[in-house]
Design a protein around this motif. Sequence first.
Motif, short mmCIF file in Angstrom:
data_model
loop_
_atom_site.label_atom_id
_atom_site.label_comp_id
_atom_site.label_asym_id
_atom_site.label_seq_id
_atom_site.Cartn_x
_atom_site.Cartn_y
_atom_site.Cartn_z
N THR A 1 3.98 -8.47 4.63
CA THR A 1 4.11 -7.54 3.69
C THR A 1 3.44 -7.97 2.60
O THR A 1 3.59 -9.13 2.09
N VAL A 2 2.60 -7.07 1.99
CA VAL A 2 1.89 -7.31 0.53
C VAL A 2 2.58 -6.61 -0.38
O VAL A 2 2.95 -5.37 -0.32
N THR A 3 2.82 -7.38 -1.76
CA THR A 3 3.68 -6.90 -2.61
C THR A 3 2.75 -6.72 -3.66
O THR A 3 2.16 -7.88 -4.23
N ALA A 4 2.72 -5.69 -4.60
CA ALA A 4 2.02 -5.92 -5.80
C ALA A 4 2.96 -5.54 -7.01
O ALA A 4 3.92 -4.74 -6.91
N HIS A 5 2.68 -6.23 -7.97
CA HIS A 5 3.57 -6.32 -9.25
C HIS A 5 2.58 -6.04 -10.35
O HIS A 5 1.66 -6.72 -10.54
N ALA A 6 2.91 -4.98 -11.10
CA ALA A 6 1.97 -4.48 -12.41
C ALA A 6 3.00 -4.72 -13.47
O ALA A 6 4.18 -4.23 -13.57
N ILE A 7 2.16 -5.02 -14.74
CA ILE A 7 2.75 -4.98 -16.13
C ILE A 7 1.75 -4.28 -16.95
O ILE A 7 0.68 -4.75 -17.08
N CYS A 8 2.43 -3.27 -17.56
CA CYS A 8 1.54 -2.70 -18.48
C CYS A 8 1.82 -3.46 -19.93
O CYS A 8 2.71 -3.33 -20.14
N TYR A 9 0.80 -4.27 -20.37
CA TYR A 9 1.08 -4.96 -21.43
C TYR A 9 0.69 -4.50 -22.80
O TYR A 9 0.78 -5.41 -23.73
N HIS A 10 -0.03 -3.58 -22.94
CA HIS A 10 -0.66 -3.11 -24.09
C HIS A 10 -0.98 -1.49 -24.14
O HIS A 10 -1.42 -1.07 -22.98
#
Length: 142
Positions: free
Chosen positions: A98-107
């Motif tokens: 399984t491929v997992t994406a993790h995103a952070i909106c930092y600005h």
Amino acid sequence: MQADRTKIARQFIEGLPHCNALGMSLSSIGEGEAEILMPYAEKLIGDPETGVIHGGAVSALMDTCAGAAVMSHPEAGLATATLDLRIDYMRAAKPGATVTAHAICYHMTRSVAFVRVSATDGTSDVPVAAATGAFTVERGKS
């Protein structure tokens, strides 16, 4: 207000036809962060000889996850769209994983949100891919 924003983002992501077609599921979302899973499936294979998932599927996963992070940010607008997404592919995802994406909106500015995304398959310390992106921040009329 944040709970409403997160609920709207979750409903939007879960209702996207391409998310359903690729088997994506939202694992977590809130406060400018999101995590989406994409289980391995034969329909995602890009190289039949090796069984490796096509890079386009990984790209769609990362783009969707980044948009979800923007939508859940406390300063988010009503909608978002990708302006720019640069993806560096570091290795193939292990077939079957399984491929997992993790995103952070930092600005977040008045009209643009900036996001970092990583995609992993749980089999290595090296990510499958890493990305940075810019997304529109569409706000309602004041």
